[in-house]
Motif scaffolding. Structure first.
Motif, short mmCIF file in Angstrom:
data_model
loop_
_atom_site.label_atom_id
_atom_site.label_comp_id
_atom_site.label_asym_id
_atom_site.label_seq_id
_atom_site.Cartn_x
_atom_site.Cartn_y
_atom_site.Cartn_z
N THR A 50 -21.55 68.97 93.31
CA THR A 50 -22.37 69.30 92.13
C THR A 50 -22.18 70.77 91.75
OG1 THR A 50 -24.20 69.71 93.63
CG2 THR A 50 -24.16 67.56 92.51
N GLY A 51 -20.95 71.24 91.87
CA GLY A 51 -20.64 72.61 91.45
C GLY A 51 -20.20 72.61 89.99
N TRP A 52 -19.36 73.57 89.66
CA TRP A 52 -18.93 73.72 88.27
C TRP A 52 -18.19 72.49 87.75
CZ3 TRP A 52 -20.07 77.18 84.59
CH2 TRP A 52 -20.72 78.35 84.99
N ALA A 53 -17.26 71.96 88.57
CA ALA A 53 -16.44 70.84 88.12
C ALA A 53 -17.28 69.56 88.01
CB ALA A 53 -15.27 70.64 89.07
N PRO A 73 -24.15 67.91 99.29
CA PRO A 73 -25.16 68.39 100.25
C PRO A 73 -26.22 69.28 99.62
CG PRO A 73 -23.04 69.46 100.61
CD PRO A 73 -22.83 68.45 99.53
N THR A 80 -22.54 80.52 90.00
CA THR A 80 -21.93 81.45 90.97
C THR A 80 -21.59 82.85 90.42
OG1 THR A 80 -19.88 80.28 90.50
CG2 THR A 80 -20.97 79.77 92.57
N CYS A 118 -20.04 64.30 102.23
CA CYS A 118 -18.98 63.33 102.50
C CYS A 118 -18.13 63.88 103.65
CB CYS A 118 -18.14 63.16 101.25
SG CYS A 118 -16.56 62.40 101.58
N LEU A 174 -20.00 85.36 100.69
CA LEU A 174 -20.74 85.34 99.42
C LEU A 174 -20.21 84.16 98.61
CD1 LEU A 174 -22.75 86.47 97.48
CD2 LEU A 174 -21.22 88.34 96.92
N ASP A 357 -11.91 73.94 92.49
CA ASP A 357 -11.28 74.74 93.55
C ASP A 357 -10.56 73.91 94.61
OD1 ASP A 357 -12.24 76.93 92.30
OD2 ASP A 357 -13.57 77.60 93.92
N ALA A 455 -8.69 79.98 90.77
CA ALA A 455 -9.85 79.22 91.26
C ALA A 455 -11.10 79.83 90.63
CB ALA A 455 -9.91 79.31 92.78
N THR A 456 -11.36 79.43 89.40
CA THR A 456 -12.51 80.00 88.70
C THR A 456 -13.40 78.89 88.13
OG1 THR A 456 -11.36 80.09 86.60
CG2 THR A 456 -11.21 82.05 87.98
N ALA A 457 -14.62 79.33 87.79
CA ALA A 457 -15.57 78.41 87.18
C ALA A 457 -15.04 77.91 85.84
CB ALA A 457 -16.90 79.14 86.99
N TYR A 537 -22.85 85.63 79.76
CA TYR A 537 -23.46 84.97 80.91
C TYR A 537 -24.79 84.32 80.57
CZ TYR A 537 -19.78 86.24 84.12
OH TYR A 537 -18.56 86.32 84.76
P1 FAD Z 1 -18.15 74.59 93.65
O1 FAD Z 1 -18.81 75.17 92.46
O2 FAD Z 1 -18.05 75.42 94.89
O3 FAD Z 1 -18.88 73.24 93.99
C1 FAD Z 1 -18.55 72.45 95.10
C2 FAD Z 1 -19.61 71.38 95.26
O4 FAD Z 1 -19.22 70.48 96.28
C3 FAD Z 1 -20.96 71.94 95.68
O5 FAD Z 1 -21.98 71.27 95.00
C4 FAD Z 1 -21.02 71.63 97.16
O6 FAD Z 1 -22.33 71.51 97.64
C5 FAD Z 1 -20.29 70.29 97.17
N1 FAD Z 1 -19.75 69.92 98.48
C6 FAD Z 1 -19.30 70.72 99.45
N2 FAD Z 1 -18.91 70.00 100.51
C7 FAD Z 1 -19.14 68.71 100.18
C8 FAD Z 1 -18.97 67.48 100.87
N3 FAD Z 1 -18.47 67.44 102.10
N4 FAD Z 1 -19.32 66.35 100.25
C9 FAD Z 1 -19.83 66.36 98.99
N5 FAD Z 1 -20.01 67.50 98.31
C10 FAD Z 1 -19.66 68.65 98.89
N6 FAD Z 1 -15.54 82.06 88.44
C11 FAD Z 1 -15.47 82.49 87.16
O7 FAD Z 1 -14.81 81.84 86.32
N7 FAD Z 1 -16.09 83.63 86.76
C12 FAD Z 1 -16.84 84.38 87.61
O8 FAD Z 1 -17.40 85.41 87.24
C13 FAD Z 1 -16.95 83.94 88.96
N8 FAD Z 1 -17.68 84.64 89.85
C14 FAD Z 1 -17.83 84.18 91.11
C15 FAD Z 1 -18.64 84.88 92.00
C16 FAD Z 1 -18.83 84.42 93.28
C17 FAD Z 1 -19.70 85.18 94.22
C18 FAD Z 1 -18.18 83.23 93.70
C19 FAD Z 1 -18.38 82.70 95.09
C20 FAD Z 1 -17.36 82.54 92.84
C21 FAD Z 1 -17.17 83.00 91.54
N9 FAD Z 1 -16.35 82.31 90.64
C22 FAD Z 1 -16.26 82.75 89.34
C23 FAD Z 1 -15.56 81.16 91.08
C24 FAD Z 1 -16.29 79.86 90.81
O9 FAD Z 1 -17.57 79.89 91.35
C25 FAD Z 1 -15.54 78.70 91.43
O10 FAD Z 1 -14.22 78.70 90.98
C26 FAD Z 1 -16.21 77.40 91.04
O11 FAD Z 1 -17.48 77.34 91.66
C27 FAD Z 1 -15.39 76.19 91.43
O12 FAD Z 1 -16.08 75.06 91.06
P2 FAD Z 1 -16.01 73.72 91.93
O13 FAD Z 1 -16.86 72.72 91.23
O14 FAD Z 1 -14.62 73.39 92.23
O15 FAD Z 1 -16.66 74.13 93.33
#
Ligand code: FAD
Length: 567
Positions: A50-53, A73, A80, A118, A174, A357, A455-457, A537
């Motif tokens: 439940t992250g950005w993607a 979880p 972020t 998972c 972080l 990511d 690897a960005t949001a 933001y």
């Molecule tokens: P995430 O957002 O990390 O989400 C992953 C999800 O998977 C979470 O909900 C997690 O709980 C879940 N998960 C984990 N393990 C499991 C499992 N085993 N089973 C099921 N679910 C699971 N990007 C920008 O573009 N601009 C910015 O300014 C920026 N600043 C940032 C600052 C910080 C401090 C950080 C840490 C990152 C930043 N980023 C930024 C990067 C951005 O946060 C990531 O690229 C983005 O979160 C990736 O999205 P995602 O959905 O792939 O992963």
């Protein structure tokens, strides 16, 4: 007509039901299969994360013909980019999170959420194995299985420690909201500890030495936030600490903010120098113990041990164990992330998609496509192109592969292009020819950087939106498998491939100054960019609730300063 048969059926049904009810109460794996029968003709979509993607996928999915199950979880989405602000109380943790159930509360799509992790993906049998969250009162022991028709993997990544000894035990990360809260508590605790009587000056100095490892955007922003927090708020409350506090930023490469334009890098390094943040370039951390961090200077190999009070480790991302196991299962080893095609389908699997990511678009295909573009442009098969043709090819590649575009913008690539041009004489003359192979060699030299979209949001959320749009039109596309006329030529898939649109990036540098690198190589540094940062933001918040909370936190900070209770 068959009384015995009908009685037999009734007895079987009752005893079957009884058995299932018993199993239901005793075995959680059966629980899931029993409580979520495949009654309707709906296709089951399982979303992991439940992250950005994951969240942008869920927000955009509006086709009611799916039965969607979300597994993560954490039961919230976290914004972020504002995590560094949470570490110093500029913004409260609560202000940057939105409950998933608020996000998925849609009227037209059937979405359920399970707070669980998972731990295994079985693509052959279309099942995912999950474990209840450690935080629940089930003690993390309960497991269950969910089957799917389509699987969307959006599990993100974990911090990369490069197996450096002591990092896991002694460093702060972080990455999650809890990490930011822990850093906030530790900073305040260290100021309190350093104020205790009977400490030597040496010990006070150690406790108030904050070390940041990694000069990427996160490390730099955290160092800048911490500097502001210390100088604008904490020194007023802990005047005696002023002479002892120190912030050090360790970076293994030659510069901080490497992925930014060199004007930004230069400005950031100068500003940190003026602010008294000690930037140590070419310093590779080799070991961390409870009170010291050891670094090796690149070049001369000299090792130094620095006493510290708190270390924040921010050196990039690594693969989650469950993803690594899955990659092994499907024959994708030696990669950081799951390889997908341009439609985000995981290579070697059916109906499995990966985004954010934890995924990367397969490099081999990218290079094949680039070769094909060059081949098409090289009509006379001479192995060379004119400057103009070359430029057109580059534009075409950049449009198809934004990661190459991003990359062309970085200094190294510009140097290579310049070098190629210089090697052939006057650039202004369009008839000058450039050697395709030279350029391809240059591209493969920097191959590893081209492999991934950043690897960005931004990437993650655009991929989520793209995939949801594909799912929304899947049924329609199945009825009309040829797809819209304009895509038939490509003959590979019924949807347009994913294209990333880079909207620019920010690097907040503290003191109400931000560096912004916007599309078209436009660079802006200073207070005006800080206001742009505030507006972008605020507008990107996932709900009006979090938008209001974040803006009110910023206002509170302007009026009253940051909170220094550490709670
Ligand atoms: P995430 O957002 O990390 O989400 C992953 C999800 O998977 C979470 O909900 C997690 O709980 C879940 N998960 C984990 N393990 C499991 C499992 N085993 N089973 C099921 N679910 C699971 N990007 C920008 O573009 N601009 C910015 O300014 C920026 N600043 C940032 C600052 C910080 C401090 C950080 C840490 C990152 C930043 N980023 C930024 C990067 C951005 O946060 C990531 O690229 C983005 O979160 C990736 O999205 P995602 O959905 O792939 O992963």
């Amino acid at each position: 007509d068959y009384p015995l048969l009908s009685k037999f059926i009734v007895v079987c049904a009752v005893s079957g039901g009884g058995l299932l009810a018993y199993a239901d109460a005793t075995h959680p794996m059966v629980y899931m299969l029993w409580h979520h029968p495949r009654g309707k003709q709906e296709k089951k979509v399982v979303v992991l994360g439940t992250g950005w993607a994951g969240t942008s996928f869920l927000k955009k999915l509006n086709n009611p013909s799916y039965d969607v199950q979300v597994i993560s979880p954490r039961n919230y989405f976290a914004f972020t980019p504002l995590l560094p602000s949470v570490t110093c109380g500029t913004v409260e943790a609560r202000s940057i999170v939105e409950p998933v159930r608020n996000i998925v509360r849609k009227k037209n799509v059937d979405i359920s959420f399970w707070e669980a992790e998972c731990f295994k993906i079985d693509a052959e049998n279309k099942k995912v194995y999950c474990r209840c969250n450690q935080n629940t009162n089930m003690n993390g022991k309960e497991e269950f299985v969910v089957d799917y028709d389509y699987l969307v993997i959006a599990m993100g990544a974990r911090p990369n420690t490069f197996n450096t000894p002591g990092v896991m035990e002694y460093c702060n990360f972080l990455k999650e909201v809890e990490d930011a809260q822990k850093i906030r508590r530790t900073v305040i605790d260290n100021f309190e500890k350093a104020s205790l009587p009977n400490l030597s000056d040496e010990e006070r100095k150690r406790i108030l030495h904050f070390v940041v490892v990694g000069g990427g955007p996160t490390g730099v922003e955290f160092a800048a936030e911490l500097h502001d927090f210390v100088n604008e708020d904490l020194v007023k409350l802990y005047p005696a600490a002023k002479d002892f506090v120190k912030i050090t930023l360790l970076e293994a490469a030659d510069h901080i903010l490497n992925m930014f334009d060199k004007r930004i890098t230069g400005f950031a390094e100068e500003k940190f120098k003026r602010d008294g943040i000690d930037v140590k370039l070419g310093s590779m951390v080799v070991k961390v113990s409870d009170k010291e961090i050891s670094t090796k200077v690149r070049g001369n190999g000299e090792t130094t041990s620095i006493p510290y009070g708190m270390v924040v480790w921010s050196t990039g991302i690594g693969t989650r164990p469950v993803i690594r196991d899955f990659m092994k299962q499907i024959g994708q080893t030696n990669r950081r992330a799951l390889a997908t095609d341009e439609w985000l389908r995981v290579e070697g699997c059916n109906n499995v998609y990966a985004l954010g990511d934890c995924a990367t678009i397969n490099q081999r295909k990218v290079m094949e496509d680039i070769s094909a573009i060059f081949k098409k442009a090289d009509k006379d098969n001479s192995g060379t192109l004119t400057v103009k043709e070359f430029q057109e090819v580059i534009d075409d590649i950049c449009e198809r592969y934004p990661q190459v575009e991003l990359y062309l913008k970085n200094k190294k690539m510009r140097d290579i292009v310049d070098m190629l041009k210089e090697a052939k004489g006057d650039v202004a003359k369009e008839s000058i020819e450039l050697n395709i192979n030279e350029f391809k060699t240059a591209l493969s030299e920097v191959d590893s950087q081209m492999k991934n979209l950043p690897a960005t949001a931004q990437v993650a959320s655009q991929q989520g939106t793209y995939l949801a749009n594909c799912f929304n039109r899947m049924e329609e596309a199945e009825k009309n498998p040829e797809g819209p006329l304009r895509f038939r030529g490509e003959g590979r898939h019924r949807f347009r491939p994913f294209r990333y649109k880079h909207l620019g990036q920010f690097a907040p540098l503290g003191g109400e100054q931000t560096a912004a690198q916007l599309p078209g190589d436009w660079v802006s540094i200073g207070h005006s960019s800080q206001w742009l940062w505030y507006s972008v933001y605020a507008s990107k918040q996932v709900s009006w609730r979090t938008r209001a909370l974040v803006v009110s936190d910023w206002t509170r900070r302007f009026i009253f300063g940051r909170d220094s209770s550490g709670i």
